[in-house]
Design an enzyme around this catalytic site. Sequence first.
Site, PDB file in Angstrom:
ATOM      1  N   HIS A 200       0.830  -1.203   0.000  1.00 30.20           N
ATOM      2  CA  HIS A 200       0.000   0.000   0.000  1.00 30.20           C
ATOM      3  C   HIS A 200       0.878   1.272   0.000  1.00 30.20           C
ATOM      4  O   HIS A 200       0.660   2.191  -0.806  1.00 30.20           O
ATOM      5  CB  HIS A 200      -0.903  -0.065   1.236  1.00 30.20           C
ATOM      6  N   GLU A 201       1.878   1.298   0.881  1.00 33.33           N
ATOM      7  CA  GLU A 201       2.722   2.495   0.967  1.00 33.33           C
ATOM      8  C   GLU A 201       3.535   2.707  -0.310  1.00 33.33           C
ATOM      9  O   GLU A 201       3.710   3.836  -0.768  1.00 33.33           O
ATOM     10  CB  GLU A 201       3.666   2.416   2.175  1.00 33.33           C
ATOM     11  N   HIS A 204       1.517   4.415  -2.796  1.00 30.92           N
ATOM     12  CA  HIS A 204       1.589   5.879  -2.647  1.00 30.92           C
ATOM     13  C   HIS A 204       2.905   6.418  -3.216  1.00 30.92           C
ATOM     14  O   HIS A 204       2.925   7.459  -3.878  1.00 30.92           O
ATOM     15  CB  HIS A 204       1.534   6.287  -1.164  1.00 30.92           C
TER      16      HIS A 204
END
Length: 287
Positions: A200-201, A204
């Site tokens: 997920h990070e 980003h």
Amino acid sequence: MKLSILAFVSLALSLDFVRGQGGLPQINTCGTISPSPAERTAQEAQYQASLKAKPVPERLDDVVIPVYYHVTYANQTFAGGYISNQQVQAAFDMLVSGFQGSGFTFRLEEVQRHNNPTWFTLVEWNNPPTEHINQEMKMQTRVGGPRTLNIWTVGMQRAIGYAQYPWDYMIAKHTDGVTMKYDIFPNNGDSYRFGKTLIHEVGHWLGLYHTFEGNSCFGDNDFVADTPAQAQATDTFSGCGSRDTCPTQPGLDPVSNYMDYSSDVCLIQFTQGQKDRMWGQYQTFRA
Ligand SMILES: *[C@@H]1O[C@H](CO)[C@@H](O)[C@H](O)[C@H]1NC(C)=O
Ligand SMILES: [Zn+2]
């Protein structure tokens, strides 16, 4: 893969530190700060303009992203942040598997170990009083340019991970990367979160917003056309069942999408639109 160990020893400070109460983590899944709608729109206009000025090359082979893993620790115990090379490898392998078929893969270049109790205990998400410690750690340890992914593991109490967006590289080079709570990796005993937060990070870090960005059923929000409208993040502890926070819009909430907040057992995909966006963002801001 080359695993070498560099130890940076620095002064040990005595710190009193209040830990959480145990049980389920009561902290945000992800601390990556959502820009305001106006900032998001302005940023997107700039991105679209650069795409027009300099179209991105076609995606042929996977891009290989070099990764430097920075394990900060207070002492050589697990509670002190001293995760093993096997645990780093397991976290890294989870990252690679999440990006299969996305156009990106990763190469673990080095695990650097930093014996620094101050960094381990005081690097926080969005905490102005200790922000200078965060800056210091990253300035002293970050490796490579915009194409290199630096991951720092720290004690962090206020989030379990956060990332810096690719368009911020030009204004904040030395903090570029992903910061993770040290105990986020597969088989860590947490059945809700076993390491997919890193996927997920890095989403980003490659320019993706949350699927619920803007918390609205209307508008561009995450600037990805094939993620259904979603007005609210899925609660991590609410299972993978279907939900629909925008019943007047097509599609159910994307509870299986890496950019939602569902339990790790639910998270299995990026959409084609997200893959295309990461490719465009990488080519624009990192290549
Ligand atoms: C190691 O560091 C952690 C985190 O600061 C602390 O909770 C723990 O008591 C320390 N353990 C030892 C043996 O010093
Ligand atoms: Zn996030």
